[in-house]
Structures are given as structure tokens and as C-alpha cells.
Design an enzyme around this catalytic site. Sequence first.
Site, short mmCIF file in Angstrom:
data_model
loop_
_atom_site.label_atom_id
_atom_site.label_comp_id
_atom_site.label_asym_id
_atom_site.label_seq_id
_atom_site.Cartn_x
_atom_site.Cartn_y
_atom_site.Cartn_z
N GLY A 1 2.42 -5.55 -3.45
CA GLY A 1 1.92 -5.18 -4.33
C GLY A 1 2.60 -3.85 -4.63
N ASP B 1 -11.54 2.43 -8.04
CA ASP B 1 -10.76 1.69 -8.23
C ASP B 1 -11.16 -0.28 -8.21
OD1 ASP B 1 -8.86 0.56 -9.65
OD2 ASP B 1 -6.87 1.25 -8.12
N VAL C 1 3.36 -1.83 -1.00
CA VAL C 1 2.57 -2.47 -0.64
C VAL C 1 4.03 -3.59 0.51
CG1 VAL C 1 1.08 -3.43 0.53
CG2 VAL C 1 0.43 -1.98 -1.50
#
Length: 844
Positions: A506, A623, A513
Amino acid sequence: MPERVCYTKASSFLTLVLISLLYTCSRSFTPTDNYLVNCGSSGNTLVGTRLFVGDANLTSKTLSAPKGIIANTTTNSVASFDSPSLYQTARIFTNPSSYSFQIQQQGRHFIRLHFYPFVYQNYDLSTAKFNVSTQDITLLASFDGKNISGPMLKEYLVNITRGSLTLSFVPFSNLAFVNAIEVVSVPDNLILDSAQTINPLSQYNGLSGQAFETVYRVNMGIPKVTPDNDTLWRTWVPDMGFLQNQDLTQWVSTDSKLHFVEGLATQESAPSIVYSTATELASSNTSTVGAKFNMTWQFDLQEGYTYMLRFHFCDIVSKSAGQLIFDVYVGPWAVLTDFELSSLTYNSLATPLFEDFILSAKDSTSKLSISIGPSKIVNVQPDGILNGLEIFKFDGISGTSTIVGHEGSRISLGAVLGIVGAGVILLVVIVVMLGAIRKRRLEKQRSSKIWTPFSVNGLTNSQSLTRSSNATTLTLGGQNGSLGYRFGFSVLLEATNHFDENWVIGVGGFGKVYKGTLRDGTRVAVKRGNTKSHQGINEFRTEIELLSRLRHRHLVSLVGYCDERNEMILVYEYMENGTLKSHLYGSGLPFLTWKQRLEICIGSARGLHYLHTGFAKAIIHRDVKSANILLDENLMAKVADFGLSKTGPELDQTHVSTAVKGSFGYLDPEYFRRQQLTEKSDVYSFGVVLLEVLCARPVIDPTLPKDMVNLAEWAMKYIRKRELIQIVDPKIAASIRPDSLRKFGETAEKCLADNGSERPNMGDVLWHLEYALQLQDVELDESGVNSIKLIAGASHELEPDLVPPPAESLDLDTEEEEDDAKLNDIPDVSMRRVFSQLIKHEGR
Ligand SMILES: *[C@@H]1O[C@H](CO)[C@@H](O)[C@H](O)[C@H]1NC(C)=O
Ligand SMILES: *[C@@H]1O[C@H](CO)[C@@H](O)[C@H](O)[C@H]1NC(C)=O
Ligand SMILES: *[C@@H]1O[C@H](CO)[C@@H](O)[C@H](O)[C@H]1NC(C)=O
Ligand SMILES: *[C@@H]1O[C@H](CO)[C@@H](O)[C@H](O)[C@H]1NC(C)=O
Ligand SMILES: *[C@@H]1O[C@H](CO)[C@@H](O)[C@H](O)[C@H]1NC(C)=O
Ligand SMILES: *[C@@H]1O[C@H](CO)[C@@H](O)[C@H](O)[C@H]1NC(C)=O
Ligand SMILES: *[C@@H]1O[C@H](CO)[C@@H](O)[C@H](O)[C@H]1NC(C)=O
Ligand SMILES: *[C@@H]1O[C@H](CO)[C@@H](O)[C@H](O)[C@H]1NC(C)=O
């Protein structure tokens, strides 16, 4: 997917049945080492069903008693005690003297010492002052006979790692004594190696090396449990004396059989009588119905020591799973929030389990309050129970702490297993096999609940603890103890194959990530912040402190961090099934059923609700999106990426804008207007996620015709026309019940209200979604109807009746125009233009 779920359920059920069967056969634990000594007595004494041998004329190869004066007192003076024969005689030592016990099985043992100071000839035992120690640790320092009047039992839980145990009595001047001694094997798994620390929430490893002193052992609910009725000959005192507000509680008990589940509590963790009785919040009482209050117990402790608290729970009050949700506090700290027993027990009720916590020396006070209170989730019936509580002090023990209870004990009635037929052996084999599978799963579950245990560079928290016999202060994890695990950079290099670009799973605002595997096989997700900025380290650490405190089933938990070489790396638990987004569209994964989708929405709503309400100051996610909702191997939803950048913009430098965090398509329009962030901004974004889940399409799809590009705008038109079914993901459209869909649509609509103040809070959203789930279930399950009524009844403030208020959104259309006008008020910025700017930068 559905097949797998079915199989899992069937096998859990089978395992449950088999395990119950097994437990019926093998009742009690037989200690390998079982020394019961009645000091100063020459004959054997039966106490309850246990035989204590006198040490006056001892001829034993495995036990040697020191020379010492043999003393006794009158029968009358001890007649009122629980086990008079143990206290009537004593050994008096005028010099340092030792008992020696040969240990056949190394590992955990109870050492119990019985004291009762009486006067014998010239010896007044109340003037005695002495230490008691093993080869390795001091159990009892400066025992002072003056301090006690009645009989006294000191109990220690010691890991004996030698072939023999030497118990030494060392008088300060010239007087020491003891009335009876027990040295008894204990199942090794009685104490687990790790437990949760309380302040801050983190994990403490290395308990298997510790010696404990029992300070309190309390059975909530009913009178005392004596050694005769305990599987390990312990004593449990009733909670009445500790309960602060008795009229707010009620005692409950059950006669039905308990379901022990492998991997949770065993018969030895506490006897059944402890688990089948409890103290419950009296919120079902008519006078207190719906009221929210805590029940609190208070205990006297010695300041400056580290304690382990073991809470015993067993849901003996619920009619069905998922109804009992409550919070648990130790002192001012919430240690379990929205705690739902059935979620840890495979939805089986009456299943015993325990939770261990460590109260560090710096936090221990002379009066410790333990409270159980209702969950803050709205619409959950206020309730809560506790079945038992044990409080242990770590080694570094000083002499004058009071210990509750006193007595003797007796031998296990069924010390022998009895007849173990061939059939049972077969059963055992099956159970062991199934159990192993299940245990692995349970272990996974348990460890995902808390900080995953592993060692970093071969160094665990425990190794920074002092283990001397006098250690009065234990620092948890050294100077970084407050921040959870600190990883060495090299460990993470290795785990991520040197931050292999092929291992990237990610890319987010904070950085990339990577998936990773630690040496012990634990899979993790490693999030590496942009290393160009060297200024954010302090803020980073502040963030970690915050993140470490967030612990919830529906939040992805932080495993640790690395701040070496100015790196800012966060290590999270690995979520097997990736993002919710990938299960909705664009990845070719099998589609989720409507029920699965609802359950995922409910789970994420719970996680967000916890962020908003679990702390004094609400934590705003900022988010919320389907890419930040992750699914574990059981498709349980966990919210990721929370908390970051709340305090430090430095952390956020790689993001599109420091002023506006959030993702395009999910952004709260009010946030644009006011530049003011509230929890309701998360609610808005969550509303968009709901639509995404329903329609299985991206929130912004520029390839579509203009009026369809923005999911929220497009879907809202259909919701208002009450034609939502037209845009539902065709794969599930046929299986959705109209009522469930309507409820879901209304919920999304409310979340997307233009003014934050008109949007529901996450607690309400959660309730509405649960309701939508029930409406989906209702046809299949007659009892579902009842539970709907029940919930609806409990939530009158939110939902006056079962029928949703008709057309409460009549005025929305006019508002919409107003809204557009307001948006255009922002100088030079129309919504669309802002969005197109974001798109360019974000490049996603
Ligand atoms: C036990 O020991 C005492 C003194 O230590 C002695 O007088 C007594 O005779 C002994 N009894 C037996 C049965 O050996
Ligand atoms: C102690 O035991 C002896 C021998 O059994 C007995 O004669 C004596 O009365 C006992 N002492 C007391 C105070 O009961
Ligand atoms: C025990 O006695 C000592 C002095 O003899 C005293 O300082 C201490 O407070 C006493 N402890 C208890 C629990 O009474
Ligand atoms: C008793 O133990 C304490 C603490 O471990 C120690 O300071 C003291 O010297 C010991 N006293 C004796 C007589 O051994
Ligand atoms: C006892 O301690 C030894 C050595 O520290 C350890 O290997 C063992 O696992 C411990 N046993 C228990 C039951 O804690
Ligand atoms: C132990 O439990 C049994 C019933 O379960 C009860 O009859 C008995 O009185 C109990 N014994 C003690 C000592 O509490
Ligand atoms: C709960 O109900 C019982 C019996 O109905 C009553 O005695 C008790 O006072 C009630 N407690 C509270 C807190 O109302
Ligand atoms: C229960 O006690 C905790 C800790 O003291 C406190 O934070 C919480 O607000 C209390 N809950 C209620 C309903 O009083």
C-alpha cells in the site's frame, strides 16, 4: 467463502461438544509434587480431604525438616479457625533453619505458609521477626508477629526450576516460626507468559520467570469457596466486603453446565463455582432501568509494587450472544472497552475466560478501585458482570501485606482420573487434533487482541526488569516502556527483505506500507514514513503514545515502532484479507454477501465509535474510506490509519495538503466551508463508504457520464426518489430484504446530511446498521423479531417506534441548493475544482 464459514462453525461446535465431554470425565488436576506439612505435629492430620504429615518424627527421603522446638497451644484457642489442627502446633526456630523438598516436576508451584502466633512456654511468637526465602528469592521479608492476631495464610506462586526447594526461616534476633507448609504443583499454564499493561496499554512479557504473592482472591457473587471445593485448593472470599455500592448490584448464579473452551480458561483457572456465580450491575431492576452507573470494588494495596490482576468472566446472564457489552476499569484507566464476552468465546455463552493485566509500581496506590460499567455504545442495554478477581503481587515482596483468608485444605476427591475407557481415549485423540487446530486459531485471535508477543533482537520487555528479590520497582520496558515495542531498524530490514519494492502492499499519505515477516513467523504490515523530514521525531513519538493506547477489536493494532536513525516506522498487525475496497470492486476477488457487507460496516462503525468516544478527547480519523477498512482472515473489519497526523503536521508532509487531509470523494463538504474538523466529518465519509459498499463502485469514477462521476451525489438522488434498489450492486440486489435496504439507505442519507449537526453520531449509525442487519435476518429467524423489539424498546430516544419516521428528509432538496450556493461562496473555489486539484497531486 460461505462454505468455509459453515465448516468453521460445524467444527467449533463439534469441538465444543467433545471438549465438554472430556471435561466431564477428567475432573481434577493431580499435583505431581504435593507436600503438606503440619509443623510441630508428630502424627498425620486430615484437613478436609487432604492429609498433612507431622514433621516432628519425620522419616521421608523427599522432605527434610530442620531441628527446632516443637510447640503447641490449647485446642480451645484455635477452635474457631477454619483448620484448627494446622494452627494448634508450630515449629519454633531460634537460628536460621531450612526445610528441603525434593521437586519431581519443575515449574509452577504454590507455596503456602500458615502462621498463627501463640505463646508457648517462654516463647511469645508474636515477638517473632524473620524472613522466609527460597534459594532464589525472599518470599517474606521482615515478617512481624505483632502485626497479626488471628491465623494467617501466605500464598506464593513460584516457578521452581531446580530439583529441590529449600525454604529458609531466618530470625532477625532469635525467633522464627511456622505452623504449616504446603508445596504443591500447579498446572504450568495457570500463569501465561504475557499480560496487558494498564498504563499505557502495552504488552508485558516474561511472567513465567516471576514469583507472585496472592494478595486477594475474590469470588464475585456468593460466599466463600474453601479449598475443598477448589480444583487447586485455593480459597476465594466473597466480594461483599470490597463492594462499594452494593445496592447497585445483584448477585447472579446459574445451575447449568459451563462450556470450557480450549485456549481460554480451564477448570484449574478457577473452580466452576466461581464462574457460575457473578456480581452484575443491577440495571435490570425497575428502579434503575436504563440508568448508567458503575459497580466498584475497593482493595487495599501496598504502594510501589507491581501487581497482576486477573479478571474471571463467564457470561451466565445473557440469553443470546452479543448482548452483554461493558467496560472494565482499573483505577482511572479503562482496560477493556466495549468488552463483549461472546466475541471471544465463539458466541458460546457460559464459557469461562480470564483477562490478565499488569498494574505497574508507579501506578499502584494504597486504595485500588476496580469498576465495571456499561458500554458507552448507545442502545446497548447497560449491563456488566464480573465472576472473580485475583490480585497478585510480583516478587520483591515485603512482609507486611495482609493476605485474605486462612485455612487448611484437603485432597482432591477425584485425584485419580477414574475409568478412562477406550472410547474416551479415542475422544481424546479427536479432541486433541481438533483442539490443536482451534487453539492455533484462538491463539491468533488472542494475540491480535493484544500486542503480539515476540522478541526484538532477542530482547523482550521482561529482560529489562530487575529480578532481584528486593525489586520494589519494576520499570516496564525501560525508558521506552511507555511506547510499546521499539524495533531495531535491522530487524525491520530483515522482516521486509530490505524494504523490497515488490513487498509494497500500500501507499498512503504517510509513506509506503510493506508486508513483512518477523523471525518468529509473525506477519506484520510495516509502514515507513518519509525519511526526508528529520523534524517529526518527537511528534512521531507522541503519536505512538496515542496509538498505543488505542486498543479495540475493530481497530488495526499497532505492534510497535522504530525510531532508530530518524526513521519513522510503524509496525501493524497484518490483515490477511486486505482492504474492504478490494473486495468491492476492481480486484476480481469473490463478492461479499449483503450480510457480510453489513457486518463489515457494523464492525468499522464500532471502531470509529470507539475512536470518537473512547477517550476524554475525541479522536477524529480524518481519512475514513474503504481502503482504510481492513479485513482479517475471518473478514472481521478493522479500521486502519487512525490517529496519525492529528497532532503533528510534520508527519503529514507527503500528503496532498496539510490543511486538508482526507481522500477525494469522501470529504465532508462542511469541512471545506468551515475548515473545521469534527467527528461528524468522519460520519460523512463513513456515509460514502456505506454507499460504496451498497453499489460496489468507486466513489469517483471519471469514466462515467457526468452525473454519475461522484458516487455520493449520484446515489443520493436515488435515495431521495426512494429508488435505491436500482443502483444496488447487481450481485446482491436479489438477496437484500427491502426493509433492510431501506434502513441502510436512510442511514447513509443521514450520514451525508450537509450540516454536521444533522448527522447522527457513530453510536447511532452503529445502531441503525445493526437494525438493518436484523431486518435482513428477520424472515429466517422468528426469535430475531423478538430481539428487534427488544433493541427498539431500549432505544426510545433514537427510534420512537419500529416504523422509520416518514419522509423526514422532505426539506433536503431545498437544502441541497443552499448547499451548492454556500460552496460557491468560497472564493474562486468550487467543489469540483478543489477535487481536480486533489486528484492531480494525489495521483491515485
Ligand atoms: C516423636 O519425637 C518425640 C521427640 O522428638 C519423641 O519423644 C517421640 O517418642 C517420637 N514419637 C515417635 C512415635 O517416634
Ligand atoms: C501440648 O501437647 C502436650 C502433649 O500432647 C500436652 O500435654 C499439652 O497439654 C499441650 N499443650 C497445650 C497448651 O495444650
Ligand atoms: C507491622 O508492624 C510494623 C512495625 O512493627 C508497622 O510499621 C507496620 O505498619 C505493620 N503493618 C501492618 C500491616 O499492620
Ligand atoms: C530480611 O530480608 C530483607 C530484605 O530482603 C533484608 O534486607 C534483611 O537483611 C533480611 N534479614 C535477615 C535477618 O536476613
Ligand atoms: C519456569 O522458568 C523456566 C526458566 O525461566 C521457563 O523455561 C519455564 O517455561 C517456566 N515455567 C513456567 C511454568 O512458567
Ligand atoms: C462444596 O460443595 C458442595 C456442593 O457442591 C457443598 O455441599 C459443600 O458444602 C461444599 N463444601 C465446602 C467446604 O464448601
Ligand atoms: C432491585 O430489586 C430488588 C427486588 O425487587 C430490591 O430489593 C432492590 O432494592 C432493588 N435494587 C435497586 C437498586 O433498586
Ligand atoms: C465508571 O468509572 C470510570 C473510571 O473511574 C469512569 O471513567 C466512568 O465514567 C464511570 N462510568 C459511569 C457510568 O459512571
